[in-house]
Design a protein around this motif. Structure first.
Motif, PDB file in Angstrom:
ATOM      1  N   GLU A  43      27.187  31.702  20.967  1.00 22.30           N
ATOM      2  CA  GLU A  43      26.956  31.661  19.528  1.00 22.30           C
ATOM      3  C   GLU A  43      25.694  32.429  19.156  1.00 22.30           C
ATOM      4  O   GLU A  43      24.726  32.477  19.915  1.00 22.30           O
ATOM      5  CB  GLU A  43      26.869  30.209  19.044  1.00 22.30           C
ATOM      6  N   LYS A  44      25.713  32.995  17.985  1.00 23.54           N
ATOM      7  CA  LYS A  44      24.637  33.849  17.500  1.00 23.54           C
ATOM      8  C   LYS A  44      23.286  33.135  17.486  1.00 23.54           C
ATOM      9  O   LYS A  44      23.181  31.974  17.139  1.00 23.54           O
ATOM     10  CB  LYS A  44      24.980  34.329  16.086  1.00 23.54           C
ATOM     11  N   GLU A  53      22.451  43.542  18.280  1.00 26.45           N
ATOM     12  CA  GLU A  53      22.577  42.128  17.917  1.00 26.45           C
ATOM     13  C   GLU A  53      22.522  41.234  19.154  1.00 26.45           C
ATOM     14  O   GLU A  53      22.177  40.060  19.065  1.00 26.45           O
ATOM     15  CB  GLU A  53      23.884  41.903  17.166  1.00 26.45           C
ATOM     16  N   VAL A  54      22.907  41.802  20.306  1.00 24.28           N
ATOM     17  CA  VAL A  54      22.925  41.059  21.566  1.00 24.28           C
ATOM     18  C   VAL A  54      22.190  41.861  22.632  1.00 24.28           C
ATOM     19  O   VAL A  54      22.380  43.071  22.742  1.00 24.28           O
ATOM     20  CB  VAL A  54      24.379  40.788  22.041  1.00 24.28           C
ATOM     21  N   LEU A  55      21.355  41.180  23.411  1.00 22.34           N
ATOM     22  CA  LEU A  55      20.660  41.806  24.538  1.00 22.34           C
ATOM     23  C   LEU A  55      21.115  41.116  25.818  1.00 22.34           C
ATOM     24  O   LEU A  55      21.047  39.888  25.934  1.00 22.34           O
ATOM     25  CB  LEU A  55      19.138  41.663  24.384  1.00 22.34           C
ATOM     26  N   ILE A  56      21.586  41.914  26.789  1.00 18.54           N
ATOM     27  CA  ILE A  56      22.063  41.372  28.070  1.00 18.54           C
ATOM     28  C   ILE A  56      21.121  41.810  29.181  1.00 18.54           C
ATOM     29  O   ILE A  56      20.828  43.002  29.331  1.00 18.54           O
ATOM     30  CB  ILE A  56      23.504  41.849  28.363  1.00 18.54           C
ATOM     31  N   LEU A  57      20.652  40.851  29.964  1.00 15.35           N
ATOM     32  CA  LEU A  57      19.710  41.116  31.044  1.00 15.35           C
ATOM     33  C   LEU A  57      20.233  40.508  32.344  1.00 15.35           C
ATOM     34  O   LEU A  57      20.594  39.329  32.381  1.00 15.35           O
ATOM     35  CB  LEU A  57      18.336  40.504  30.720  1.00 15.35           C
ATOM     36  N   THR A 117      17.674  37.945  17.825  1.00 12.94           N
ATOM     37  CA  THR A 117      18.591  38.597  18.767  1.00 12.94           C
ATOM     38  C   THR A 117      19.201  37.558  19.705  1.00 12.94           C
ATOM     39  O   THR A 117      18.490  36.729  20.269  1.00 12.94           O
ATOM     40  CB  THR A 117      17.852  39.657  19.602  1.00 12.94           C
ATOM     41  N   THR A 118      20.505  37.602  19.872  1.00 10.04           N
ATOM     42  CA  THR A 118      21.179  36.747  20.848  1.00 10.04           C
ATOM     43  C   THR A 118      20.964  37.344  22.236  1.00 10.04           C
ATOM     44  O   THR A 118      21.121  38.549  22.424  1.00 10.04           O
ATOM     45  CB  THR A 118      22.687  36.664  20.552  1.00 10.04           C
ATOM     46  N   ILE A 119      20.602  36.506  23.196  1.00 11.34           N
ATOM     47  CA  ILE A 119      20.302  37.003  24.544  1.00 11.34           C
ATOM     48  C   ILE A 119      21.201  36.315  25.562  1.00 11.34           C
ATOM     49  O   ILE A 119      21.390  35.102  25.524  1.00 11.34           O
ATOM     50  CB  ILE A 119      18.818  36.773  24.898  1.00 11.34           C
TER      51      ILE A 119
END
Length: 299
Positions: free
Chosen positions: A28-29, A148-152, A179-181
């Motif tokens: 979810e955001k 809007e989304v950061l993936i690590l 930001t959604t992570i």
């Protein structure tokens, strides 16, 4: 809340080996989600599929409530492997190249360098950066187009304690900006300190998906000692708010199934003629909950 990602029955097989086994969860955001699990649990494979780098064997996903397996990657920033920049170029020059690829404005470069704490070092060559600085520069690059989304993927892997703290603080700061992570990690401490939600994976299977708070919401246990351990065990075993008990080093460990004040427990035992010499309430950590999930899977 709006869903930014929904995963349905996602499976990935490499020959006879199942790397990801029928997992389903949604993101979810505005939250920070941790994919938690030991090496080889399927975290990176899951990220690879939702970023269109790997084809699933079965199942699907959709970003931003659009069509399954859609092409919404322009709204997503991701760092999956070690940061890759030109070593002989400055941080600013490297980000100019990234900006060209992402079609982002150069005015964003200083803004993101300041966010990650590298603005004063923007003219330094990448090869002179420490590992932690390289990781922060990679995050700046991933953020250039304001995703809007950061993936690590394992963002603190190989970093020294100071570098780990800097990345942790940066993740929290980015999340506070909306930001959604989604981050993959095998470090329980990292997930507990920065994530609002957690998805626990082991051997490709999903063992838990939900908030960190709910996963860690057990009522804990009490550690009790008395001169007559047998009577103490018997008394505790008949209390309705005790789920299980065990004897450990001449103390009784009793797991609670509801919130109870130690003073109240002491009073109940005293009224049954049991004088305790030791009574301590303990809260289960995320680590204990995690290993309990792993143990339940084995059983």
């Amino acid at each position: 809340m709006n869903k930014v990602l929904e995963i349905n029955h996602l499976t990935k097989k490499f020959g006879s080996f199942t790397a990801v086994n029928d997992i389903s969860f949604s993101v979810e955001k505005g939250n920070v989600y941790g994919l938690l699990g030991p090496n080889g649990s399927g975290k990176s494979t899951t990220l690879g599929m939702i970023l269109n780098a790997l084809n699933p064997t079965n199942g699907n996903w959709k970003w931003f409530e659009e069509e399954p397996n859609n092409n919404s990657l322009k709204r997503i920033g991701a760092i999956i492997e070690s940061p890759k920049f030109y070593p002989y170029l400055s941080a600013h020059k490297n980000l100019e190249i990234v900006a060209d690829i992402k079609e982002a404005d150069y005015s964003k470069i200083d803004e993101k360098l300041e966010l990650v704490g590298l603005l004063e070092r923007k003219k330094d060559k990448f090869q002179h950066y420490s590992l932690g600085m390289k990781q922060r520069l990679a995050i700046a690059g991933a953020l250039l187009n304001d995703p809007e989304v950061l993936i690590l993927d394992e963002p603190t892997n190989g970093l020294d304690p100071q570098g780990i703290i800097q990345i942790r603080e940066l993740i929290i700061k980015i999340a506070e900006q909306g930001t959604t992570i989604i981050l993959a990690s095998h470090l329980l401490d990292e997930v507990e300190k920065v994530c609002s939600h957690v998805v626990v994976l082991n051997q490709g299977k999903m063992l838990y998906a939900g908030s960190v708070e709910e996963m860690n919401s057990s009522f804990g246990s009490i550690e009790v000692a008395s001169t007559n351990i047998e009577s103490l065990q018997n008394a505790l075993s008949h209390l309705p708010f005790i789920s299980t008990i065990k004897n450990e080093n001449n103390k009784v460990i009793a797991v609670l199934n509801e919130e109870k004040d130690p003073a109240e427990i002491n009073k109940i035992l005293f009224e049954q003629g049991i004088v305790v010499s030791h009574l301590v309430k303990r809260k289960e950590s995320l680590e204990q909950q995690f290993f309990q999930l792993i143990q339940n899977q084995k059983n």
